[in-house]
Scaffold this active site. Structure first.
Site, PDB file in Angstrom:
ATOM      1  N   ASP A 145     -11.656   2.294   3.396  1.00  0.00           N
ATOM      2  CA  ASP A 145     -12.011   0.876   3.250  1.00  0.00           C
ATOM      3  C   ASP A 145     -13.512   0.706   3.024  1.00  0.00           C
ATOM      4  OD1 ASP A 145      -9.956  -0.958   3.197  1.00  0.00           O
ATOM      5  OD2 ASP A 145      -9.699  -1.000   5.376  1.00  0.00           O
ATOM      6  N   GLN A 170      -5.213  -1.919   9.330  1.00  0.00           N
ATOM      7  CA  GLN A 170      -4.973  -3.223   8.707  1.00  0.00           C
ATOM      8  C   GLN A 170      -5.545  -4.339   9.588  1.00  0.00           C
ATOM      9  OE1 GLN A 170      -3.487  -3.661   5.594  1.00  0.00           O
ATOM     10  NE2 GLN A 170      -4.146  -5.776   5.868  1.00  0.00           N
ATOM     11  N   LYS A 224       0.845  -1.199   0.000  1.00  0.00           N
ATOM     12  CA  LYS A 224       0.000   0.000   0.000  1.00  0.00           C
ATOM     13  C   LYS A 224       0.879   1.248   0.000  1.00  0.00           C
ATOM     14  CE  LYS A 224      -3.814  -2.491   2.028  1.00  0.00           C
ATOM     15  NZ  LYS A 224      -4.501  -3.002   3.201  1.00  0.00           N
TER      16      LYS A 224
END
Ligand code: NAD
Length: 290
Positions: free
Chosen positions: A123, A98, A54
């Site tokens: 997200d 995460q 990422k």
């Protein structure tokens, strides 16, 4: 082999290029680079690889990025405080925690994800964004299923009017996938671990999306001739003493009957990070009133 193979690399490159163009516009217009903060708690090796990728994508697109590494023993309060700090940081437009969280924090997962301000929730897991998606409002939507939609569109696979069967009903993949397909006018069937006669259902699908987490779960006999098969699964298995990544679809068998199919690795996985870049830029544009 008859199926067209949908390689994620090509589609991911197009999504990233578009995100780069838009990020450049933001920089030119506002003098600010869209920014992403990734929080990782503990040291799960797979998560470390994802986070590294990422960051790499942010560097590639010249986005501002922050990596927050917290020790395994971080408390709920410390994690929440970090999220609050990033919520208030004007340089950060997107925040991602995460997953999975270490065992001691796992029970607070919902609270942690809900603490991220909806406009920074790249997200798309915040209940506000989930709700907006389900009523068809424009919002930040989960990266993996949104990447699948973008890929289907770029590959000119007709979604409107198609029967799409999603196998899996998780909040991360299955449910948002079904909602996104519905928004694109597919007739959607969601299958899960309690579904009866799964094969009979999948055999009527024009599009199958497999998000089960079981290696090679979708076999050739479950696929209608010419159907599109999207494999979201990422399973780590041992083959001849070596660790290998395999999907939820038996690629060799299914590609004999499918019209188009994604490989694992090299398929959907690459779209997820590309869409994260897209969402970060979209979040920045929303917050900067562009
Ligand atoms: P999950 O474990 O949360 O959900 C799995 C779903 O599969 C459940 O809804 C369950 O009902 C369903 N299921 C289980 N057994 C079944 C059966 N026998 N028949 C029908 N349905 C069954 O998993 P998830 O988070 O949705 O992830 C699914 C897969 O996708 C995993 O392999 C995961 O690693 C992968 N994944 C990939 C990406 C990516 O970037 N490509 C992103 C997220 C998840």
């Amino acid at each position: 082999m008859s199926a067209k193979i949908l390689y994620g690399k090509e589609f991911a490159a197009r999504i990233k290029e578009e995100a780069r163009r838009e990020a450049d516009e933001v920089k030119r217009g506002k003098g600010i680079a869209p920014g992403l903060a990734v929080i990782i708690v503990g040291s799960d090796p797979a998560s470390e690889v994802y986070v590294r990728n990422k960051q790499k994508a942010c560097d590639e697109l010249a986005l501002y990025s922050v990596k927050v590494e917290l020790p395994e023993e971080t408390s709920r309060e410390e994690l929440i405080a970090k999220i609050d700090e990033l919520n208030d940081d004007e340089k950060v437009h997107g925040i991602l925690v995460q997953l999975p969280l270490p065992r001691s924090l796992a029970k607070h997962e919902a609270e942690v994800l809900n603490r991220i301000r909806p406009e920074k929730d790249v997200d798309g897991f915040h209940p506000m964004n989930v709700g907006r998606l389900s009523i068809g409002e424009r919002t930040l939507t989960p990266c993996t299923p949104t990447g699948v939609i973008r890929m289907l569109e770029m590959a000119n696979i007709k979604i409107d009017g198609a029967h799409a069967v999603v196998i899996g009903r998780s909040n991360i993949v299955g449910k948002p996938m079904a909602n996104l397909l519905l928004q694109k006018n597919a007739t959607v069937t969601v299958c899960h671990s309690h579904t009866k006669n799964l094969k009979e259902i999948t055999r009527t699908a024009d599009i199958i999306v497999a998000a089960v987490g079981h290696p090679k779960f979708v076999t050739a006999d479950m696929v209608k001739d010419g159907a599109t098969v999207i494999d979201v699964g990422i399973n780590r298995v041992m083959v001849g003493g070596e660790r290998k990544l395999v999907g939820d679809v038996d690629f060799d068998g299914a590609s004999e009957v499918a019209g188009a199919i994604t490989p694992v690795p090299g398929g959907v996985g690459l779209l997820t990070i590309a869409m994260l870049m897209h969402n970060t830029v979209a979040a920045a544009k929303m917050q900067l009133g562009i």
